[in-house]
Design a protein around this motif. Structure first.
Motif, PDB file in Angstrom:
ATOM      1  N   GLY A   1       0.796  -1.216   0.000  1.00 42.72           N
ATOM      2  CA  GLY A   1       0.000   0.000   0.000  1.00 42.72           C
ATOM      3  C   GLY A   1       0.826   1.261   0.000  1.00 42.72           C
ATOM      4  O   GLY A   1       0.314   2.344   0.265  1.00 42.72           O
ATOM      5  N   LEU A   2       2.136   1.139  -0.299  1.00 43.05           N
ATOM      6  CA  LEU A   2       2.981   2.329  -0.366  1.00 43.05           C
ATOM      7  C   LEU A   2       2.897   2.911  -1.777  1.00 43.05           C
ATOM      8  O   LEU A   2       2.644   2.185  -2.736  1.00 43.05           O
ATOM      9  CB  LEU A   2       4.433   1.954  -0.065  1.00 43.05           C
ATOM     10  N   PRO A   3       3.114   4.236  -1.914  1.00 35.36           N
ATOM     11  CA  PRO A   3       3.133   4.805  -3.267  1.00 35.36           C
ATOM     12  C   PRO A   3       4.315   4.249  -4.071  1.00 35.36           C
ATOM     13  O   PRO A   3       5.338   3.869  -3.488  1.00 35.36           O
ATOM     14  CB  PRO A   3       3.284   6.313  -3.025  1.00 35.36           C
ATOM     15  N   PRO A   4       4.189   4.190  -5.417  1.00 42.35           N
ATOM     16  CA  PRO A   4       5.226   3.548  -6.243  1.00 42.35           C
ATOM     17  C   PRO A   4       6.602   4.184  -6.087  1.00 42.35           C
ATOM     18  O   PRO A   4       7.612   3.534  -6.381  1.00 42.35           O
ATOM     19  CB  PRO A   4       4.721   3.736  -7.675  1.00 42.35           C
ATOM     20  N   ALA A   5       6.659   5.450  -5.617  1.00 46.39           N
ATOM     21  CA  ALA A   5       7.960   6.103  -5.476  1.00 46.39           C
ATOM     22  C   ALA A   5       8.879   5.327  -4.544  1.00 46.39           C
ATOM     23  O   ALA A   5      10.099   5.361  -4.685  1.00 46.39           O
ATOM     24  CB  ALA A   5       7.767   7.524  -4.955  1.00 46.39           C
ATOM     25  N   TRP A   6       8.284   4.579  -3.575  1.00 51.83           N
ATOM     26  CA  TRP A   6       9.111   3.851  -2.620  1.00 51.83           C
ATOM     27  C   TRP A   6       9.908   2.739  -3.271  1.00 51.83           C
ATOM     28  O   TRP A   6      10.945   2.327  -2.750  1.00 51.83           O
ATOM     29  CB  TRP A   6       8.263   3.294  -1.479  1.00 51.83           C
ATOM     30  N   SER A   7       9.437   2.223  -4.421  1.00 52.03           N
ATOM     31  CA  SER A   7      10.240   1.173  -5.056  1.00 52.03           C
ATOM     32  C   SER A   7      11.543   1.764  -5.567  1.00 52.03           C
ATOM     33  O   SER A   7      12.572   1.076  -5.575  1.00 52.03           O
ATOM     34  CB  SER A   7       9.454   0.481  -6.167  1.00 52.03           C
ATOM     35  N   LEU A   8      11.537   3.053  -5.966  1.00 48.88           N
ATOM     36  CA  LEU A   8      12.796   3.701  -6.347  1.00 48.88           C
ATOM     37  C   LEU A   8      13.735   3.755  -5.149  1.00 48.88           C
ATOM     38  O   LEU A   8      14.926   3.481  -5.262  1.00 48.88           O
ATOM     39  CB  LEU A   8      12.536   5.123  -6.841  1.00 48.88           C
ATOM     40  N   VAL A   9      13.168   4.122  -3.973  1.00 49.98           N
ATOM     41  CA  VAL A   9      13.997   4.234  -2.773  1.00 49.98           C
ATOM     42  C   VAL A   9      14.648   2.884  -2.461  1.00 49.98           C
ATOM     43  O   VAL A   9      15.858   2.792  -2.221  1.00 49.98           O
ATOM     44  CB  VAL A   9      13.145   4.709  -1.580  1.00 49.98           C
ATOM     45  N   PHE A  10      13.839   1.814  -2.514  1.00 49.03           N
ATOM     46  CA  PHE A  10      14.380   0.494  -2.180  1.00 49.03           C
ATOM     47  C   PHE A  10      15.400   0.030  -3.207  1.00 49.03           C
ATOM     48  O   PHE A  10      16.447  -0.516  -2.853  1.00 49.03           O
ATOM     49  CB  PHE A  10      13.247  -0.524  -2.044  1.00 49.03           C
ATOM     50  N   GLN A  11      15.094   0.238  -4.497  1.00 50.05           N
ATOM     51  CA  GLN A  11      16.047  -0.199  -5.522  1.00 50.05           C
ATOM     52  C   GLN A  11      17.365   0.558  -5.390  1.00 50.05           C
ATOM     53  O   GLN A  11      18.449  -0.025  -5.516  1.00 50.05           O
ATOM     54  CB  GLN A  11      15.442  -0.006  -6.913  1.00 50.05           C
ATOM     55  N   GLY A  12      17.286   1.874  -5.119  1.00 47.28           N
ATOM     56  CA  GLY A  12      18.506   2.656  -4.936  1.00 47.28           C
ATOM     57  C   GLY A  12      19.310   2.174  -3.745  1.00 47.28           C
ATOM     58  O   GLY A  12      20.522   1.959  -3.847  1.00 47.28           O
ATOM     59  N   ALA A  13      18.627   1.968  -2.614  1.00 48.74           N
ATOM     60  CA  ALA A  13      19.320   1.520  -1.404  1.00 48.74           C
ATOM     61  C   ALA A  13      19.970   0.158  -1.627  1.00 48.74           C
ATOM     62  O   ALA A  13      21.110  -0.081  -1.227  1.00 48.74           O
ATOM     63  CB  ALA A  13      18.342   1.469  -0.239  1.00 48.74           C
ATOM     64  N   LEU A  14      19.230  -0.739  -2.324  1.00 45.90           N
ATOM     65  CA  LEU A  14      19.770  -2.071  -2.589  1.00 45.90           C
ATOM     66  C   LEU A  14      21.024  -1.998  -3.438  1.00 45.90           C
ATOM     67  O   LEU A  14      22.007  -2.710  -3.199  1.00 45.90           O
ATOM     68  CB  LEU A  14      18.733  -2.886  -3.357  1.00 45.90           C
ATOM     69  N   LEU A  15      20.992  -1.111  -4.471  1.00 47.04           N
ATOM     70  CA  LEU A  15      22.149  -0.965  -5.346  1.00 47.04           C
ATOM     71  C   LEU A  15      23.360  -0.514  -4.530  1.00 47.04           C
ATOM     72  O   LEU A  15      24.461  -1.063  -4.665  1.00 47.04           O
ATOM     73  CB  LEU A  15      21.826   0.036  -6.453  1.00 47.04           C
ATOM     74  N   ILE A  16      23.130   0.468  -3.622  1.00 52.29           N
ATOM     75  CA  ILE A  16      24.241   0.969  -2.807  1.00 52.29           C
ATOM     76  C   ILE A  16      24.799  -0.161  -1.938  1.00 52.29           C
ATOM     77  O   ILE A  16      26.006  -0.378  -1.867  1.00 52.29           O
ATOM     78  CB  ILE A  16      23.774   2.149  -1.930  1.00 52.29           C
ATOM     79  N   ILE A  17      23.891  -0.917  -1.304  1.00 50.33           N
ATOM     80  CA  ILE A  17      24.349  -2.007  -0.434  1.00 50.33           C
ATOM     81  C   ILE A  17      25.102  -3.060  -1.251  1.00 50.33           C
ATOM     82  O   ILE A  17      26.177  -3.535  -0.870  1.00 50.33           O
ATOM     83  CB  ILE A  17      23.151  -2.636   0.300  1.00 50.33           C
ATOM     84  N   ALA A  18      24.541  -3.394  -2.444  1.00 51.28           N
ATOM     85  CA  ALA A  18      25.162  -4.444  -3.253  1.00 51.28           C
ATOM     86  C   ALA A  18      26.566  -4.051  -3.698  1.00 51.28           C
ATOM     87  O   ALA A  18      27.500  -4.847  -3.599  1.00 51.28           O
ATOM     88  CB  ALA A  18      24.293  -4.756  -4.473  1.00 51.28           C
ATOM     89  N   VAL A  19      26.737  -2.821  -4.191  1.00 47.49           N
ATOM     90  CA  VAL A  19      28.083  -2.439  -4.629  1.00 47.49           C
ATOM     91  C   VAL A  19      29.019  -2.304  -3.445  1.00 47.49           C
ATOM     92  O   VAL A  19      30.217  -2.549  -3.571  1.00 47.49           O
ATOM     93  CB  VAL A  19      28.118  -1.151  -5.483  1.00 47.49           C
ATOM     94  N   GLY A  20      28.465  -1.922  -2.276  1.00 44.89           N
ATOM     95  CA  GLY A  20      29.294  -1.864  -1.082  1.00 44.89           C
ATOM     96  C   GLY A  20      29.849  -3.238  -0.736  1.00 44.89           C
ATOM     97  O   GLY A  20      31.047  -3.406  -0.508  1.00 44.89           O
ATOM     98  N   ILE A  21      28.970  -4.251  -0.755  1.00 45.95           N
ATOM     99  CA  ILE A  21      29.407  -5.615  -0.438  1.00 45.95           C
ATOM    100  C   ILE A  21      30.405  -6.101  -1.483  1.00 45.95           C
ATOM    101  O   ILE A  21      31.459  -6.666  -1.159  1.00 45.95           O
ATOM    102  CB  ILE A  21      28.189  -6.560  -0.369  1.00 45.95           C
ATOM    103  N   ASP A  22      30.092  -5.825  -2.775  1.00 45.43           N
ATOM    104  CA  ASP A  22      30.979  -6.238  -3.857  1.00 45.43           C
ATOM    105  C   ASP A  22      32.357  -5.598  -3.691  1.00 45.43           C
ATOM    106  O   ASP A  22      33.390  -6.264  -3.829  1.00 45.43           O
ATOM    107  CB  ASP A  22      30.351  -5.826  -5.198  1.00 45.43           C
ATOM    108  N   GLY A  23      32.362  -4.292  -3.360  1.00 42.76           N
ATOM    109  CA  GLY A  23      33.629  -3.586  -3.179  1.00 42.76           C
ATOM    110  C   GLY A  23      34.421  -4.167  -2.024  1.00 42.76           C
ATOM    111  O   GLY A  23      35.624  -4.388  -2.132  1.00 42.76           O
ATOM    112  N   ALA A  24      33.736  -4.444  -0.894  1.00 44.19           N
ATOM    113  CA  ALA A  24      34.429  -4.989   0.273  1.00 44.19           C
ATOM    114  C   ALA A  24      35.034  -6.349  -0.055  1.00 44.19           C
ATOM    115  O   ALA A  24      36.152  -6.668   0.356  1.00 44.19           O
ATOM    116  CB  ALA A  24      33.449  -5.110   1.436  1.00 44.19           C
ATOM    117  N   ARG A  25      34.308  -7.133  -0.848  1.00 43.73           N
ATOM    118  CA  ARG A  25      34.794  -8.470  -1.203  1.00 43.73           C
ATOM    119  C   ARG A  25      36.042  -8.364  -2.080  1.00 43.73           C
ATOM    120  O   ARG A  25      37.033  -9.044  -1.867  1.00 43.73           O
ATOM    121  CB  ARG A  25      33.677  -9.209  -1.931  1.00 43.73           C
TER     122      ARG A  25
END
Lengths: 333, 338
Positions: B308-332
């Motif tokens: 029931g969240l507005p669609p804009a929140w999927s941008l927020v989640f996708q952006g946050a996920l991308l940041i976390i994913a590249v962070g983990i990739d970089g650390a590895r």
């Protein structure tokens, strides 16, 4: 270029003529030539009214905020970390400022909060990029999306109108026939140019961007330089957001979309590189932005489809990086 | 890994075959671990949505997710080919998409048979890729800067050429885009076939191995006698043709579109590639993991809607996920390079 001369001879006093010729050899020289061509085209095509005060006011007002954002973002480029999130940060900063001022809080306090948000965003970028060693392009692309999403989540209906008189006067006013904000922007550019070219800290930033391993061996803290550069970049974008609210009176949720590409295209035309640090001069960035603004203005006056602007900017951008490559810039493979 | 058998304190290092096995196992293990972690987060997301909204588990959800996956999945393959081959990133993929869709639709509107229209779409994508590749190879310029400029300029040219394009509503391609096969949207299947075909080709054909080789170390590949320019040009052209396929599918499912319709795919495609562990430094990547990450990212908008969240929140989640994913990739990467 100076890379060929040994450091011993670098400080040798040169004649004025020699120095002038030398500066025309570099990126700033070719961008000055491009700007001259743009102005000439404007003069011939539009006529003398191209240089009329009212037209200079229009161009100045449109170029001033991107200039301030660009000069502060150029520190990150110079330190070798590109920050793609500036466009969204301009929009997000503007949305926060707009919404909080509308609730009746003191604008100065809200401005401080907005800049604080910029610091937090810059630190988040820096944390993931510097401490985890992640790719700056990918991290800031994620931040670009995240901030755009937040802006869209906050502003769902028409944004409130907040007119703040002192801010409006600064952003739309004129001083001695020139837009005040443009003069401020040029002032910031000159200070930044002096800081990078003449101070030790400025040279450290260049060293980190040029070769971070060599810089680390020379005792420069690469971490510190890059963290500060990314924070400056995000803070610059949040200031840009505040100024846009001052100019427009409100902040929609699409404000600043694509601004990062316009700014980086102008900076690259001006001699910066988004893939390699250590090169570029804020003065080149200023000239690059003026070229783009000049072309925009000519197309507007002649009632051209604004889509031609992106095409022309793309072609100039390719030409600029190609010229830079022939001059000995970075070569891909 | 190789340094371990130089340390005398390590008893395992005395066995000569041990380091060799650990290297080959390390590679498959990395993609296996990526696959497990993406599946894990995906299951968590599904479970969380299910607990909040039990009606999430429906045919409608399945259709929505697989539909979203289709076009971004094909585009992600195009992007992955560029990234794995060491071409950094192609920022002009949205232009390839709309250009090919426009070519397909124009051919259909001109009364050409469907097969020719599809070929026109694939050809338009391939030509666009060839243009990018030619500028990169002959200008010796960085692909990110080149495709930034061509993406900009290409969009401008298309906006000058057409404002919006419509597919003929009675055409066979349109009927295909509306249809279903085995309960899933028709366009889902070309995406699965593309991912499997290119995944197999990367691992088992000489062409795929060359592509990985120049991505891993271009100089070494050149020294071994590979023609860098030719492979680079071929990769850009091939990737363009794959993006052309995405354009054909895009034209089949959208009754009308504008030149800017492709821009929304930019981030989800780059995000899917990076989340799949395909590092921007090139030379590694597993397309089956890519299928998982595309599926995961495609689930987010549907889950957001169910929460029931507005669609804009999927941008927020996708952006946050991308940041976390590249962070983990970089650390590895940082840990292994140490």
């Amino acid at each position: 270029m100076t890379t060929l001369a040994s450091p011993l001879f670098e400080d040798r006093p040169q004649s004025f003529r020699h120095r002038t010729l030398h500066s025309f050899n570099g990126p700033v020289g070719s961008i000055t030539a491009t700007l001259a061509v743009t102005l000439l085209v404007g003069l011939l095509w539009v006529g003398p009214e191209f240089f009329a005060p009212s037209n200079i006011q229009i161009v100045g007002v449109s170029v001033a905020i991107p200039l301030i954002v660009a000069v502060l973002a150029s520190f990150a480029l110079l330190a070798g970390v590109v920050d793609l999130s500036i466009g969204s940060m301009v929009g997000f900063g503007a949305v926060i400022f707009n919404q909080l001022v509308a609730t009746g809080l003191n604008p100065w306090l809200v401005a401080a909060i907005t800049i604080g948000v910029g610091v937090v965003v810059g630190l988040t970028n820096a944390f993931v990029i510097v401490y985890f060693g992640a790719e700056p392009l990918a991290v800031t692309l994620g931040m670009l999306t995240l901030l755009r999403g937040l802006s869209q989540a906050i502003v769902v209906s028409a944004p409130p109108t907040t007119l703040i008189d002192p801010l409006y006067n600064v952003t739309q006013g004129a001083l001695l026939g020139f837009p005040t904000l443009l003069l401020i922007g040029i002032g910031i550019t000159l200070v930044a140019a002096g800081f990078i070219g003449k101070t030790r800290v400025g040279r450290k930033v260049q060293a980190v961007g040029g070769d971070h391993r060599a810089a680390a061996r020379a005792g420069i803290s690469v971490t510190k330089v890059r963290v500060i550069a990314l924070v400056i970049s995000a803070v610059g974008a949040s200031i840009g957001g505040i100024l846009y609210v001052g100019q427009l009176g409100s902040a929609s949720n699409i404000l600043g979309t694509g601004l990062e590409f316009q700014i980086y295209a102008a900076l690259m035309i001006g001699g910066y590189s988004i893939t390699r640090g250590g090169v570029g001069n804020p003065l080149g960035g200023l000239l690059g932005l003026l070229v783009v603004a000049g072309i925009t203005n000519i197309l507007n006056i002649q009632f051209f489809d604004p889509d031609y602007l992106d095409l022309i900017v793309a072609l100039i951008l390719l030409a600029a990086v190609l010229v830079d490559r022939f001059r000995g810039g970075d070569e891909f493979e | 890994m190789t340094t371990s058998h130089l340390t005398p304190t390590d008893p395992v290092a005395t066995k000569p075959d041990k380091p060799h096995i650990s290297i080959t196992d390390g590679r498959t293990f990395t993609s296996f671990r990526d696959a497990i972690s993406i599946t894990g987060v995906w299951v968590l997301l599904l479970a969380a949505t299910l607990i909040a909204r039990p009606d999430f588990l429906s045919n409608q959800t399945l259709l929505a997710v697989t539909f979203t996956m289709s076009i971004s999945g094909v585009l992600a393959v195009a992007q992955a080919l560029i990234v794995i081959s060491g071409g950094l990133l192609d920022l002009s993929l949205p232009v390839s998409l709309t250009l090919s869709a426009w070519a397909t639709v124009s051919a259909l509107n001109a009364g050409l048979p469907t097969v020719l229209a599809i070929l026109a779409g694939l050809g338009a994508g391939a030509c666009w890729g060839l243009l990018n590749g030619a500028i990169v190879v002959f200008g010796k310029l960085n692909p990110i800067i080149v495709t930034l400029a061509t993406g900009f300029g290409g969009l401008a040219i298309m906006l000058i050429l057409f404002k919006s394009a419509q597919i003929p509503s009675t055409s066979a391609l349109r009927a295909y885009g509306l249809g279903r096969f085995l309960g899933l949207p028709n366009i889902f299947w070309p995406m699965v076939i593309t991912i499997i075909l290119f995944g197999l080709a990367l691992t088992y054909t000489r062409w795929g191995r060359r592509l990985i080789a120049i991505g891993g170390n271009a100089r070494a590949a050149k020294a071994r006698g590979l023609n860098l320019r030719r492979i680079r040009l071929a990769t850009f052209t091939g990737s363009g043709a794959v993006a052309g396929l995405a354009g054909v599918l895009f034209s089949a499912v959208n009754p009308s579109f504008t030149p800017a319709s492709g821009t929304g795919f930019q981030l989800i495609v780059i995000g899917a590639v990076i989340l799949a562990g395909i590092s921007l430094s090139g030379g590694k990547g597993n397309l089956l993991v890519l299928l998982l990450s595309v599926g995961f990212l495609a689930t987010i908008p549907t889950s957001i809607a169910f929460f029931g969240l507005p669609p804009a929140w999927s941008l927020v989640f996708q952006g946050a996920l991308l940041i976390i994913a590249v962070g983990i990739d970089g650390a590895r990467l940082k840990r292994t390079s140490r």
